[in-house]
Design an enzyme around this catalytic site. Sequence first.
Site, PDB file in Angstrom:
ATOM      1  N   CYS A  40     -23.651 -27.372 -49.741  1.00  0.00           N
ATOM      2  CA  CYS A  40     -24.908 -27.584 -49.032  1.00  0.00           C
ATOM      3  C   CYS A  40     -26.121 -27.469 -49.946  1.00  0.00           C
ATOM      4  O   CYS A  40     -26.056 -26.874 -51.024  1.00  0.00           O
ATOM      5  CB  CYS A  40     -25.025 -26.560 -47.906  1.00  0.00           C
ATOM      6  SG  CYS A  40     -26.278 -26.997 -46.695  1.00  0.00           S
ATOM      7  N   ASP A  63     -23.141 -17.846 -40.036  1.00  0.00           N
ATOM      8  CA  ASP A  63     -23.957 -17.638 -41.229  1.00  0.00           C
ATOM      9  C   ASP A  63     -24.663 -16.289 -41.155  1.00  0.00           C
ATOM     10  O   ASP A  63     -24.727 -15.647 -40.096  1.00  0.00           O
ATOM     11  CB  ASP A  63     -24.999 -18.776 -41.285  1.00  0.00           C
ATOM     12  CG  ASP A  63     -25.476 -19.080 -42.688  1.00  0.00           C
ATOM     13  OD1 ASP A  63     -26.045 -20.162 -42.877  1.00  0.00           O
ATOM     14  OD2 ASP A  63     -25.292 -18.221 -43.582  1.00  0.00           O
TER      15      ASP A  63
HETATM   16  O1  LIG Z   1     -29.941 -23.814 -47.546  1.00  0.00           O
HETATM   17  C1  LIG Z   1     -31.059 -23.729 -47.043  1.00  0.00           C
HETATM   18  O2  LIG Z   1     -32.114 -23.637 -47.723  1.00  0.00           O
HETATM   19  C2  LIG Z   1     -31.235 -23.750 -45.543  1.00  0.00           C
HETATM   20  C3  LIG Z   1     -32.526 -23.702 -45.006  1.00  0.00           C
HETATM   21  C4  LIG Z   1     -32.687 -23.726 -43.617  1.00  0.00           C
HETATM   22  C5  LIG Z   1     -31.583 -23.824 -42.767  1.00  0.00           C
HETATM   23  C6  LIG Z   1     -30.287 -23.879 -43.303  1.00  0.00           C
HETATM   24  C7  LIG Z   1     -30.116 -23.828 -44.683  1.00  0.00           C
HETATM   25  N1  LIG Z   1     -28.834 -23.850 -45.231  1.00  0.00           N
HETATM   26  C8  LIG Z   1     -27.713 -23.898 -44.347  1.00  0.00           C
HETATM   27  C9  LIG Z   1     -26.381 -23.907 -44.953  1.00  0.00           C
HETATM   28  O3  LIG Z   1     -25.456 -24.498 -44.389  1.00  0.00           O
HETATM   29  C10 LIG Z   1     -26.098 -23.033 -46.163  1.00  0.00           C
HETATM   30  O4  LIG Z   1     -25.053 -23.615 -46.901  1.00  0.00           O
HETATM   31  C11 LIG Z   1     -25.640 -21.669 -45.649  1.00  0.00           C
HETATM   32  O5  LIG Z   1     -26.742 -21.052 -45.025  1.00  0.00           O
HETATM   33  C12 LIG Z   1     -25.101 -20.796 -46.764  1.00  0.00           C
HETATM   34  O6  LIG Z   1     -26.109 -20.606 -47.728  1.00  0.00           O
HETATM   35  P1  LIG Z   1     -25.814 -19.604 -48.977  1.00  0.00           P
HETATM   36  O7  LIG Z   1     -25.767 -18.215 -48.412  1.00  0.00           O
HETATM   37  O8  LIG Z   1     -26.964 -19.838 -49.899  1.00  0.00           O
HETATM   38  O9  LIG Z   1     -24.481 -20.017 -49.573  1.00  0.00           O
END
Ligand SMILES: O=C(O)c1ccccc1NCC(=O)[C@H](O)[C@H](O)COP(=O)(O)O
Length: 203
Positions: A6, A124
């Site tokens: 992502c 999440d």
């Molecule tokens: O990634 C972002 O900046 C984000 C911003 C707003 C809403 C969702 C967002 N990401 C969603 C995802 O699916 C991410 O992959 C997920 O939250 C995991 O993130 P991480 O902890 O950084 O691997």
Amino acid sequence: MKVKICGITSAEDIKIVNACKPDFAGFVMFFPKSKRNIFPETAKSLIETLDKNVLSVAVTVSPTLEQVKTAYDCGFDYIQIHGEVGEDVLSNPYLKVIRAFNVSDLEKFDEYRMNPNIVGYVFDAHEPGSGKIFDWTMLENLPRDDKLFMLAGGLNPETVAKAVKAVKPDGVDVSSGVENSNGSGKDFEKVKKFILSARSEKC
Ligand SMILES: O=C(O)c1ccccc1NCC(=O)[C@H](O)[C@H](O)COP(=O)(O)O
């Protein structure tokens, strides 16, 4: 084990995704607070170069129906929805929905289970995209159905196997944990290692 990478923002990220072939690629849209947010025109041109076997996901926060239509026009396969979601958006005629839950709104899970427009869930941490993990035991009693059960939140190549063994999800989702050292894009070796580790772990 399905894998979603992502926060895709550039042609360089697309090259990494096309080489490593996750199941899903996520693109943050309509959310300027995120450093990964991209404009629809950028998303459209990036999706055009995405490997046809990688499914594209518009990642949004409390989107309007008009924004769902814009994401559809960009060529997305799915829309992932964090935050609030109206009935019009949930039953939208354009894109199937992946509903995101953070640890503070798990009690609403049952509301969405019967909705045929929802094809999957992402569980999440409180702040999506923050690289923070949450207490996976909070998912222990959630019923499993035919919808995709994705785990997200602070995963990385070193921890994903443990997460898969602990939670037994249908898929895993990562953004921060596979970024390069200055956080400006994805890191090929981290993406490759994350996918290999996630897919090698026997639940
Ligand atoms: O990634 C972002 O900046 C984000 C911003 C707003 C809403 C969702 C967002 N990401 C969603 C995802 O699916 C991410 O992959 C997920 O939250 C995991 O993130 P991480 O902890 O950084 O691997």
